[in-house]
Design a protein around this motif. Structure first.
Motif, PDB file in Angstrom:
ATOM      1  N   THR A  65       0.840  -1.200   0.000  1.00  0.00           N
ATOM      2  CA  THR A  65       0.000   0.000   0.000  1.00  0.00           C
ATOM      3  C   THR A  65       0.879   1.256   0.000  1.00  0.00           C
ATOM      4  O   THR A  65       0.485   2.297  -0.527  1.00  0.00           O
ATOM      5  CB  THR A  65      -0.898   0.036   1.245  1.00  0.00           C
ATOM      6  OG1 THR A  65      -0.095  -0.180   2.411  1.00  0.00           O
ATOM      7  CG2 THR A  65      -1.973  -1.029   1.166  1.00  0.00           C
ATOM      8  N   GLU A 106      -8.344  -1.556   4.394  1.00  0.00           N
ATOM      9  CA  GLU A 106      -8.985  -1.733   3.086  1.00  0.00           C
ATOM     10  C   GLU A 106      -9.676  -3.080   2.983  1.00  0.00           C
ATOM     11  O   GLU A 106     -10.811  -3.196   2.504  1.00  0.00           O
ATOM     12  CB  GLU A 106      -7.941  -1.661   1.970  1.00  0.00           C
ATOM     13  CG  GLU A 106      -7.577  -0.293   1.476  1.00  0.00           C
ATOM     14  CD  GLU A 106      -6.744  -0.388   0.212  1.00  0.00           C
ATOM     15  OE1 GLU A 106      -7.331  -0.577  -0.864  1.00  0.00           O
ATOM     16  OE2 GLU A 106      -5.507  -0.297   0.307  1.00  0.00           O
ATOM     17  N   ALA A 300      -1.227  -3.739  -3.538  1.00  0.00           N
ATOM     18  CA  ALA A 300      -1.847  -2.495  -4.001  1.00  0.00           C
ATOM     19  C   ALA A 300      -0.965  -1.735  -4.976  1.00  0.00           C
ATOM     20  O   ALA A 300      -1.431  -0.777  -5.606  1.00  0.00           O
ATOM     21  CB  ALA A 300      -2.185  -1.606  -2.806  1.00  0.00           C
ATOM     22  N   ASN A 305      -5.744  -1.551  -5.561  1.00  0.00           N
ATOM     23  CA  ASN A 305      -6.393  -1.528  -4.266  1.00  0.00           C
ATOM     24  C   ASN A 305      -6.497  -2.948  -3.716  1.00  0.00           C
ATOM     25  O   ASN A 305      -6.132  -3.919  -4.382  1.00  0.00           O
ATOM     26  CB  ASN A 305      -7.774  -0.853  -4.341  1.00  0.00           C
ATOM     27  CG  ASN A 305      -8.762  -1.621  -5.213  1.00  0.00           C
ATOM     28  OD1 ASN A 305      -8.904  -2.830  -5.091  1.00  0.00           O
ATOM     29  ND2 ASN A 305      -9.465  -0.912  -6.084  1.00  0.00           N
TER      30      ASN A 305
END
Length: 431
Positions: A65, A106, A300, A305
């Motif tokens: 991420t 997430e 990600a 995502n």
């Protein structure tokens, strides 16, 4: 907690309306039309809501991420060597902790309850798992480019020993330590043999990348005397332990038979494979051959995502189009891949479906939304129409980790501050 008057998606992935579902500790203890006698605990009103099994994201690199969007516009091998590896070399355990929490937020918010991860700095990631409340199979990816380098020489050797000790001393079983080979093209035969033997001796799962790109697949055959990555790993004993093989886009011929015989789980990562131009995995052929298939987001940095609900939806519609078959990967089969198959790949036999005796991993969706009405088929509405914002509660091992947009174990504002600080610090160092 008692979920009252709620629609459940049961162990056969069929909808049962107006049910009462009771959890006690980590387990589901009752499902039925009647109210459990003598219950006096917390009651959750399930009117116009659906209790679903949580998703198992079985291939991820959660702290990536921190590199979301950094390597845009590059094919896989340039993407790795020009952007990912240089940035990752600067990451500390604390960085992994904050990036891990961001990724777990997430995943929880999009219906995941567990993930299978391959990365580095296990202390930072395991700390984030503890706080988030998620389940995870963690592994430190191993690579070597010289036959003089042995498994005991690489950082992954320390990483798996850290995880083995961690699991031994933990007061729960949410974290499982796996072994991990990054890929055939980042491994020597010496390393592959040694890790395979270590995993077998210590009864550990294996996590690896296999045949993600055509370049990787074909160059392996040139290096390994005509053997594909699947055939090479099989020769070296990698599949003598339960293995999760990410991507499997370019597997061919004998590969299918080997994976079936050895019980390898293939992880379909549609977003990443499409975005990097790697291709589309032959999921229909794998399932026809009897190979277990699960679904993963990948990291990600390549997806971009960790939205498990979105990934599951894409996995279905992509395969329908690729196979010219609108009936392939319908809602029930899709949910089996995303939940039960993922749980089994992690070695979690009491997870992946809603039934008495299983872990209380429950994700609740609110049907009172314009895009979820009217309801002809509840499961189809969730699989093809639902969005992450429709999730109003997530429970993992009987603990509520997310409710009405709020995480119980993650301070999101603090996480966002730190990941942006890390981004600025690393970019300054790279310049």
């Amino acid at each position: 907690m008692l979920f009252k008057n709620i629609t459940i998606i049961d162990e056969n992935y069929e909808a049962q309306e107006h049910m009462n579902l009771l959890t006690d500790g980590k387990k589901i203890t009752y499902i039925g039309k009647d109210m459990p006698a003598g219950y006096e605990g917390e009651i959750y009103d399930g009117s116009n809501k659906v209790a679903m099994p949580g998703f198992f994201n079985i291939h991820c690199h959660v702290p990536m991420t921190l590199i979301r969007g950094y390597g845009e516009g590059l094919p896989l091998h340039r993407w790795l060597h020009e952007r990912m590896f240089p940035f990752e070399a600067l990451l500390t355990p604390e960085d992994m902790y904050w990036g891990g929490l961001l990724g777990m937020a997430e995943m929880i918010a999009s219906g995941a309850v567990s993930f299978t991860d391959m990365y580095m700095e296990m202390d930072g990631i395991s700390k984030a798992v503890e706080e988030s409340g998620m389940k995870a199979n963690l592994s430190h990816g191993c690579s070597a480019f010289s036959d003089d380098v042995h498994f005991t020489d690489v950082n992954g050797y320390k990483g798996i020993h850290y995880l083995m000790d961690y699991v031994k001393n933990a007061n729960h079983d949410r974290i499982i330590g796996d072994t991990s080979l990054h890929a055939e093209y980042t491994s020597t035969e010496t390393l592959v043999h040694e890790i395979a033997q270590f995993a077998k001796e210590n009864h550990l799962n294996m996590h690896t990348h296999i045949s993600e790109t055509q370049k990787e697949h074909e160059e392996c055959k040139q290096r390994r005397g005509g053997l594909t990555p699947v055939q090479f790993f099989n020769k070296c004993g990698v599949f003598d332990v339960p293995t999760t093989a990410a991507h499997c886009v370019w597997i061919e011929g004998e590969d299918f038979d080997i994976m079936k015989e050895k019980g390898v789980t293939a992880c379909h990562c549609p977003s990443s494979n499409l975005k990097l131009g790697s291709g589309i995995a032959p999921v229909k052929k794998m399932l026809e051959k009897g190979i277990r298939v699960g679904i993963g987001t990948d990291g990600a940095a390549s997806n971009n995502n960790l939205n498990s609900l979105e990934e599951v939806n894409l996995a279905s519609i992509l395969q329908k189009g690729a196979n010219n078959d609108p009936l392939f990967l319908g809602p029930q089969q899709l949910l089996e891949l995303a939940c039960r198959n993922g749980a089994l790949s992690q070695g979690r036999a009491d997870c992946g479906s809603i039934k008495v005796g299983n872990r209380a991993d429950i994700v609740v969706y609110d049907l009172d939304k314009p895009h979820l009405q009217p309801v002809f088929d509840v499961l189809s509405n969730i699989m093809y129409s639902a969005q992450s914002g429709d999730i109003c509660l997530s429970m993992i091992d009987g603990n509520v980790v997310y409710k009405n947009g709020v995480f119980t174990g993650i301070d999101l504002e603090k996480v966002l501050f730190h990941v942006n600080r890390i981004k600025d610090e690393k970019l300054a160092q790279l310049k």
